[in-house]
Design an enzyme around this catalytic site. Structure first.
Site, PDB file in Angstrom:
ATOM      1  N   LYS A 147       0.819  -1.215   0.000  1.00 38.40           N
ATOM      2  CA  LYS A 147       0.000   0.000   0.000  1.00 38.40           C
ATOM      3  C   LYS A 147       0.853   1.265   0.000  1.00 38.40           C
ATOM      4  CE  LYS A 147      -2.322  -1.002   3.719  1.00 38.40           C
ATOM      5  NZ  LYS A 147      -1.755  -2.297   4.091  1.00 38.40           N
ATOM      6  N   ARG A 204      11.206  -1.713  12.681  1.00 40.81           N
ATOM      7  CA  ARG A 204       9.850  -1.701  13.228  1.00 40.81           C
ATOM      8  C   ARG A 204       9.665  -2.896  14.152  1.00 40.81           C
ATOM      9  NH1 ARG A 204       5.219  -0.077   8.972  1.00 40.81           N
ATOM     10  NH2 ARG A 204       4.072  -1.180  10.581  1.00 40.81           N
ATOM     11  N   ARG A 264     -11.088   1.507   8.228  1.00 44.63           N
ATOM     12  CA  ARG A 264     -10.703   0.183   8.732  1.00 44.63           C
ATOM     13  C   ARG A 264     -11.907  -0.658   9.155  1.00 44.63           C
ATOM     14  NH1 ARG A 264      -5.002  -0.362  10.356  1.00 44.63           N
ATOM     15  NH2 ARG A 264      -4.006   1.612   9.902  1.00 44.63           N
ATOM     16  N   ARG A 266      -1.431  -9.419  13.304  1.00 47.32           N
ATOM     17  CA  ARG A 266      -1.890  -8.326  12.455  1.00 47.32           C
ATOM     18  C   ARG A 266      -2.683  -8.859  11.264  1.00 47.32           C
ATOM     19  NH1 ARG A 266       3.423  -5.555  11.023  1.00 47.32           N
ATOM     20  NH2 ARG A 266       2.164  -4.177   9.741  1.00 47.32           N
ATOM     21  N   ARG A 294      11.182  -6.880   5.769  1.00 47.92           N
ATOM     22  CA  ARG A 294      11.124  -5.448   6.082  1.00 47.92           C
ATOM     23  C   ARG A 294      11.604  -5.189   7.506  1.00 47.92           C
ATOM     24  NH1 ARG A 294       5.427  -2.356   5.921  1.00 47.92           N
ATOM     25  NH2 ARG A 294       5.224  -3.207   8.022  1.00 47.92           N
TER      26      ARG A 294
END
Length: 190
Positions: A14, A134, A89, A145, A128
């Site tokens: 995204k 992160r 969401r 998630r 990532r």
């Protein structure tokens, strides 16, 4: 106005494709996370209200988020359109956004649904996490998630299917080839 919701699970691309859309169509970008931080940091009334929920460990209510988006749209003036990233969401948020956009005499033109298999998402997010720093890019958190996305967020896609604006995009392959598919879907809904 050309208004786009970019939709897909964590790791579906995204962010990358939002940047491409912004450049290609000269769109404003609304990320609810960015909006929340900006409202809080500039000590607006909405920011203070949002912070009161966040400080208690609660989710900021839909009404507060919609009011922030309304305020932002009001301040931005004339734009070619908006890409909504990370919002809506929930189905309730999608309905509230539809109603808000009606007051601006506009609507969502297309909801781009980036489709990527879970095993590929897991690979991308773990990779990532090696470079991003992160803390939420670890296998256990990623699995949570993805499950949350399936349960809470994916029903929003049905809302946009009923609205006749959903477009499924295969999110695997060369970034430029995926973007070509995205442009075709956007151009068909303009």
């Amino acid at each position: 106005m050309l208004n786009i919701v970019i939709f897909g699970p964590p790791g579906s691309g995204k962010g990358t494709q939002s940047e491409n859309l912004i450049k290609e169509y000269n769109l404003a970008h609304i990320s609810t996370g960015d909006l929340l931080r900006k409202e809080i940091n500039t000590n607006t009334e909405l920011g203070a209200l949002a912070k009161s929920y966040i400080d208690k460990g609660e989710l900021v209510p839909d009404e507060v988020i919609i009011n922030m988006i309304d305020s932002y749209l009001d301040r931005m003036g004339r734009v070619n359109g908006v890409i909504f990233d990370g919002f809506p969401r929930t189905v309730a948020q999608a309905g509230a956004l539809r109603d808000l956009l009606k007051t601006y005499k506009t609507k969502i033109n297309v909801c781009l649904n980036l489709e990527v298999p879970n095993d590929e998402l897991m690979k991308r997010l773990i990779e990532r996490g090696k470079t991003s720093g992160r803390s939420d890019d670890n296998e256990e958190t990623i699995a949570k998630r993805l499950a949350t996305y399936e349960k809470q967020t994916k029903p929003v896609l049905d809302f946009y299917k009923k609205e006749g604006v959903a477009a499924n995009i295969k999110g695997i392959g060369e970034i430029s080839a995926i973007f070509d598919d995205i442009k075709a879907a956007v151009d068909a809904k303009k």
